[in-house]
Scaffold this motif. Structure first.
Motif, mmCIF file in Angstrom:
data_model
loop_
_atom_site.group_PDB
_atom_site.id
_atom_site.type_symbol
_atom_site.label_atom_id
_atom_site.label_comp_id
_atom_site.label_asym_id
_atom_site.label_seq_id
_atom_site.Cartn_x
_atom_site.Cartn_y
_atom_site.Cartn_z
ATOM 1 N N ALA A 212 0.841 -1.192 0.000
ATOM 2 C CA ALA A 212 0.000 0.000 0.000
ATOM 3 C C ALA A 212 0.882 1.251 0.000
ATOM 4 C CB ALA A 212 -0.909 -0.009 1.220
ATOM 5 N N HIS A 213 0.605 2.150 -0.912
ATOM 6 C CA HIS A 213 1.356 3.398 -0.981
ATOM 7 C C HIS A 213 0.516 4.448 -1.683
ATOM 8 C CE1 HIS A 213 2.012 1.785 -5.029
ATOM 9 N NE2 HIS A 213 2.277 3.033 -5.407
ATOM 10 N N ASP A 214 0.958 5.691 -1.587
ATOM 11 C CA ASP A 214 0.350 6.795 -2.307
ATOM 12 C C ASP A 214 1.349 7.329 -3.328
ATOM 13 O OD1 ASP A 214 -2.048 6.750 -0.705
ATOM 14 O OD2 ASP A 214 -0.895 7.718 0.892
ATOM 15 N N ALA A 215 0.888 8.203 -4.200
ATOM 16 C CA ALA A 215 1.774 8.801 -5.201
ATOM 17 C C ALA A 215 1.416 10.276 -5.360
ATOM 18 C CB ALA A 215 1.654 8.079 -6.535
ATOM 19 N N VAL A 216 2.441 11.082 -5.521
ATOM 20 C CA VAL A 216 2.257 12.527 -5.679
ATOM 21 C C VAL A 216 3.043 12.985 -6.901
ATOM 22 C CG1 VAL A 216 2.705 14.800 -4.683
ATOM 23 C CG2 VAL A 216 1.914 12.924 -3.209
ATOM 24 N N VAL A 217 2.362 13.667 -7.810
ATOM 25 C CA VAL A 217 3.006 14.277 -8.971
ATOM 26 C C VAL A 217 3.093 15.777 -8.725
ATOM 27 C CG1 VAL A 217 2.845 14.726 -11.446
ATOM 28 C CG2 VAL A 217 2.133 12.498 -10.527
ATOM 29 N N LEU A 218 4.312 16.287 -8.649
ATOM 30 C CA LEU A 218 4.548 17.708 -8.419
ATOM 31 C C LEU A 218 4.558 18.419 -9.764
ATOM 32 C CD1 LEU A 218 7.404 17.155 -5.828
ATOM 33 C CD2 LEU A 218 5.048 17.851 -5.304
#
Length: 204
Positions: free
Chosen positions: A4-10
């Motif tokens: 389980a993880h999240d992802a962030v696109v800057l």
């Protein structure tokens, strides 16, 4: 192995030195922001955040077909730290490891993200080698992302990553990822290597 993880696109930058929105440059007809967000989605992240600021409406339109959440950084001109703080706050209620990406590395592909995932599994933190330091893309533990709440201005994650120590971070050697798009002088090599289209065409 998945976890389980999240992802962030800057994707909030204003691309002042480039003179056009780097997020909307294209590779194989796909905008860089769409490509980056799509790769994030393909990692099966639980939450997928895209942080927008400069060129916000155009960037939002470019990823409208993807299952992502849009967060607006109204203070994007102050630097990348604001976007990191926004992401950390949004994900604080359910802390998970997080994949952090920027959309100005046109050579990025899924093999890089798999290698970073494997490095994270091995060491608990993984980043891309930029000279002697680690940077994005990076797969970081929840406690490191939480520390981003203290960042200000144009300070990114490099200091926080360096503080982990070499035994506790896997560094991915991928020289192609050190070629980012900041100025017009960065475009010819990217186009020569097929990372940027010769002519920018809107992605459908």
């Amino acid at each position: 192995m998945t976890f389980a993880h999240d992802a962030v696109v800057l994707a909030a930058g204003g691309s002042r030195r480039l003179g056009q929105a780097k997020q909307l440059l294209t590779r194989d007809g796909e905008t860089l922001v769409h490509r980056c967000a799509r790769l994030a989605v393909e990692t099966t992240a639980r939450r997928r955040l895209v942080i927008v600021g400069g060129y916000a409406e155009e960037v939002i339109a470019a990823v409208r077909d993807l299952p992502v959440e849009i967060l607006r950084n109204d203070d994007w001109e102050a630097g990348i730290a604001g976007s990191l703080r926004l992401a950390a706050a949004a994900l604080a209620d359910a802390p998970r490891p997080c994949l952090l990406l920027t959309c100005d590395q046109p050579a990025l592909d899924a093999t890089h993200l798999r290698a970073l995932r494997d490095g994270f599994i091995d060491r608990g933190c993984a980043a891309t080698r930029h000279g002697d330091a680690g940077g994005v893309p990076a797969w970081v533990p929840a406690d490191l992302l939480a520390q981003a709440m203290s960042l200000q201005g144009d300070r990114g994650l490099r200091g926080l990553l360096a503080a982990r120590g070499p035994r506790h971070i896997a560094l991915l050697d991928a020289p192609e990822l050190t070629h980012d798009i900041d100025t017009p002088d960065d475009l010819p090599l990217a186009r020569q290597r097929g990372w940027i289209d010769e002519r920018d065409v809107p992605a459908g």
